[in-house]
Design a protein around this motif. Structure first.
Motif, PDB file in Angstrom:
ATOM      1  N   GLN A  54       0.849  -1.190   0.000  1.00  0.00           N
ATOM      2  CA  GLN A  54       0.000   0.000   0.000  1.00  0.00           C
ATOM      3  C   GLN A  54       0.887   1.244   0.000  1.00  0.00           C
ATOM      4  O   GLN A  54       1.774   1.378   0.844  1.00  0.00           O
ATOM      5  CB  GLN A  54      -0.889  -0.003   1.240  1.00  0.00           C
ATOM      6  N   PRO A  55       0.702   2.178  -0.954  1.00  0.00           N
ATOM      7  CA  PRO A  55       1.503   3.417  -0.957  1.00  0.00           C
ATOM      8  C   PRO A  55       1.341   4.182   0.350  1.00  0.00           C
ATOM      9  O   PRO A  55       0.224   4.343   0.849  1.00  0.00           O
ATOM     10  CB  PRO A  55       0.920   4.204  -2.137  1.00  0.00           C
ATOM     11  N   VAL A  56       2.447   4.648   0.878  1.00  0.00           N
ATOM     12  CA  VAL A  56       2.435   5.312   2.181  1.00  0.00           C
ATOM     13  C   VAL A  56       1.601   6.588   2.164  1.00  0.00           C
ATOM     14  O   VAL A  56       0.884   6.887   3.122  1.00  0.00           O
ATOM     15  CB  VAL A  56       3.878   5.618   2.640  1.00  0.00           C
ATOM     16  N   TYR A  57       1.664   7.335   1.055  1.00  0.00           N
ATOM     17  CA  TYR A  57       0.947   8.613   1.036  1.00  0.00           C
ATOM     18  C   TYR A  57      -0.561   8.434   1.171  1.00  0.00           C
ATOM     19  O   TYR A  57      -1.273   9.342   1.614  1.00  0.00           O
ATOM     20  CB  TYR A  57       1.289   9.390  -0.238  1.00  0.00           C
ATOM     21  N   LYS A  58      -1.073   7.238   0.797  1.00  0.00           N
ATOM     22  CA  LYS A  58      -2.507   6.995   0.891  1.00  0.00           C
ATOM     23  C   LYS A  58      -2.965   6.712   2.322  1.00  0.00           C
ATOM     24  O   LYS A  58      -4.138   6.871   2.645  1.00  0.00           O
ATOM     25  CB  LYS A  58      -2.902   5.817  -0.005  1.00  0.00           C
ATOM     26  N   ILE A  59      -2.044   6.253   3.164  1.00  0.00           N
ATOM     27  CA  ILE A  59      -2.426   5.863   4.524  1.00  0.00           C
ATOM     28  C   ILE A  59      -1.620   6.628   5.574  1.00  0.00           C
ATOM     29  O   ILE A  59      -1.531   6.206   6.729  1.00  0.00           O
ATOM     30  CB  ILE A  59      -2.241   4.341   4.737  1.00  0.00           C
ATOM     31  N   LYS A  60      -1.049   7.765   5.180  1.00  0.00           N
ATOM     32  CA  LYS A  60      -0.206   8.531   6.088  1.00  0.00           C
ATOM     33  C   LYS A  60      -0.973   8.941   7.349  1.00  0.00           C
ATOM     34  O   LYS A  60      -0.463   8.852   8.473  1.00  0.00           O
ATOM     35  CB  LYS A  60       0.324   9.773   5.361  1.00  0.00           C
ATOM     36  N   LYS A  61      -2.199   9.385   7.168  1.00  0.00           N
ATOM     37  CA  LYS A  61      -3.017   9.822   8.294  1.00  0.00           C
ATOM     38  C   LYS A  61      -3.293   8.668   9.249  1.00  0.00           C
ATOM     39  O   LYS A  61      -3.163   8.805  10.475  1.00  0.00           O
ATOM     40  CB  LYS A  61      -4.333  10.404   7.775  1.00  0.00           C
ATOM     41  N   GLU A  62      -3.669   7.520   8.705  1.00  0.00           N
ATOM     42  CA  GLU A  62      -3.989   6.356   9.539  1.00  0.00           C
ATOM     43  C   GLU A  62      -2.757   5.848  10.294  1.00  0.00           C
ATOM     44  O   GLU A  62      -2.849   5.433  11.457  1.00  0.00           O
ATOM     45  CB  GLU A  62      -4.575   5.235   8.682  1.00  0.00           C
ATOM     46  N   LEU A  63      -1.592   5.871   9.623  1.00  0.00           N
ATOM     47  CA  LEU A  63      -0.362   5.446  10.286  1.00  0.00           C
ATOM     48  C   LEU A  63      -0.071   6.313  11.503  1.00  0.00           C
ATOM     49  O   LEU A  63       0.302   5.802  12.572  1.00  0.00           O
ATOM     50  CB  LEU A  63       0.812   5.515   9.304  1.00  0.00           C
TER      51      LEU A  63
END
Length: 421
Positions: A54-63
């Protein structure tokens, strides 16, 4: 009997060895340039929004919201930790097949039934004690059964990470639990073919007529079928075979237009693959160089090209290979583009001591063997790339991978030793 020892969440586990404060916390490891999630520990896998790649920029907020700790890939550390695990396994048997960076087959022949079970648990505990890496251990009398047993050992908590197929009842139990698509060696297309027969589990597959398996899955499928029956068809491979092709290609940390920087990166990669070539005592007859822009960009002009250079005499000399590779790079480079990646591949690889020279070739002159040997000795003693071809330059930070979250290489670099206070 053969044991398949597989490290749990290997990359993430390596990071946690030197960060005990992360025990019980979600940890992920990112791909080159910190682009995608390529590894996660069990706590991170429990978070549904973190699928692999999964690309990091897509889940940055959730991380951030879930306090997931991210690490850049640290392959130097992972490789060294892998060898520590392999060395520990060799205390149990001299016959160890290093199947991948995080798993190995270990020959336990000669052990009685009770000894095999005891040894399997001892492997698990000793690897954890010596390296800090948790492992699962599956044991069977074939490599295919050992592989399935390892998966079974780690998936069911009651197995405590160990499962030994030491009876017909356990073999049947294992095969009935394993779905066809999860059988080692059955790809997606073959899984569809098998399931169309009504077979849903490995046990069902093992009941199919061998003639059907041979016709629809070739001899490779037949060997797998026989191994699930307990018949040995795949022996341990102790000595790794020489590579038939060696290559490397990494995306730049930033898009490049400067030919000089691209040339430096290309020379650096040639030095890497040439070193691997010499380590296995080989020489290459062909070099491929390729260059590409970012195909996923909607704003950049697109361009990609490659060229193959054939050597008059196969070589392993970094100097000679660099000269030829850069000649090829100049041929395919076009100004006006923002390049994302350059790569090199070596082909027509053959034993260095069995080369066919041309009528007028003088090997010592062609290879610069004394110089190459001196450079290798200095780099072995003082560190990688301490002595290098001038074309490599000293601007690596301008084209190298982005590694904002890389942990220290605690086990291989003196200046990055872990500090305990």
């Amino acid at each position: 009997m053969i044991a398949l020892v597989d490290c749990n969440s290997f990359y993430a586990s390596c990071e946690q060895v030197f960060r005990p404060d992360l025990k019980g916390k979600p940890v992920v490891v990112l791909s080159n340039n910190d682009g995608c999630v390529i590894a996660a520990n069990k706590e991170a896998k429990a978070l549904a929004y973190i699928p692999m790649f999964q690309p990091v920029y897509k889940i940055k907020k959730e991380l951030k919201e879930n306090n997931v700790v991210c690490f850049s890939s640290n392959y130097t550390l992972y490789s060294d930790m892998s060898q520590r695990v392999m060395n520990t396994l060799r205390e149990f048997s001299p016959l160890v097949e290093e199947y991948s960076i995080d798993e190995s087959f270990v020959d336990l022949s000669g052990h009685s039934k009770s000894q095999v079970i005891e040894t399997a648990y001892e492997i698990k505990h000793r690897v954890k004690k010596y390296t800090g890496i948790p492992v699962g251990v599956g044991v069977g009398n074939t490599k295919s059964l050992a592989k399935l047993a390892n998966r079974y050992a780690k998936k069911l908590a009651e197995n405590e990470g160990v499962f030994v197929v030491d009876s017909e009842e356990k073999r049947i139990e294992l095969l009935k639990w394993t779905k066809v698509k999860d059988v080692w060696g059955i790809g997606r297309k073959h899984a569809v073919r098998v399931e169309k027969t009504g077979a849903k589990t490995a046990y069902d597959f093992a009941k199919l007529p061998v003639a059907w398996v041979r016709k629809n899955m070739t001899v490779i499928g037949e060997r797998l079928w026989r191994e699930l029956q307990g018949e040995i068809c795949n022996e341990l491979t102790i000595l790794p075979s020489a590579k038939k092709g060696i290559g490397t290609a990494k995306s730049f940390g930033y898009k490049l237009t400067d030919y000089g920087l691209i040339e430096e990166a290309c020379a650096f990669y040639i030095a890497e693959v040439a070193d691997l070539l010499r380590q296995q005592g080989s020489a290459a007859g062909k070099i491929e160089v390729f260059l590409t822009t970012n195909s996923f960009s909607n704003t950049d002009k697109q361009y990609r090209n490659r060229t193959i250079i054939t050597l008059d005499t196969p070589s392993s000399s970094t100097i000679k290979l660099t000269k030829l590779a850069l000649k090829g790079l100049r041929k395919i480079y076009r100004p006006g583009y923002r390049y994302k990646k350059v790569g090199v591949n070596l082909f027509n690889i053959m034993p260095k001591d069995n080369l066919q020279l041309g009528l007028f070739d003088v090997r010592e002159k062609i290879e610069n063997e004394a110089l190459t040997k001196a450079i290798d000795l200095l780099n072995d003693r003082y560190g990688k790339n301490k002595v290098k071809v001038a074309t490599v330059g000293n601007r690596e930070k301008e084209w190298a991978l982005i590694k904002e979250h890389r942990s220290p290489r605690c086990t291989t670099q003196w200046i990055e030793l872990l500090e305990v206070s």
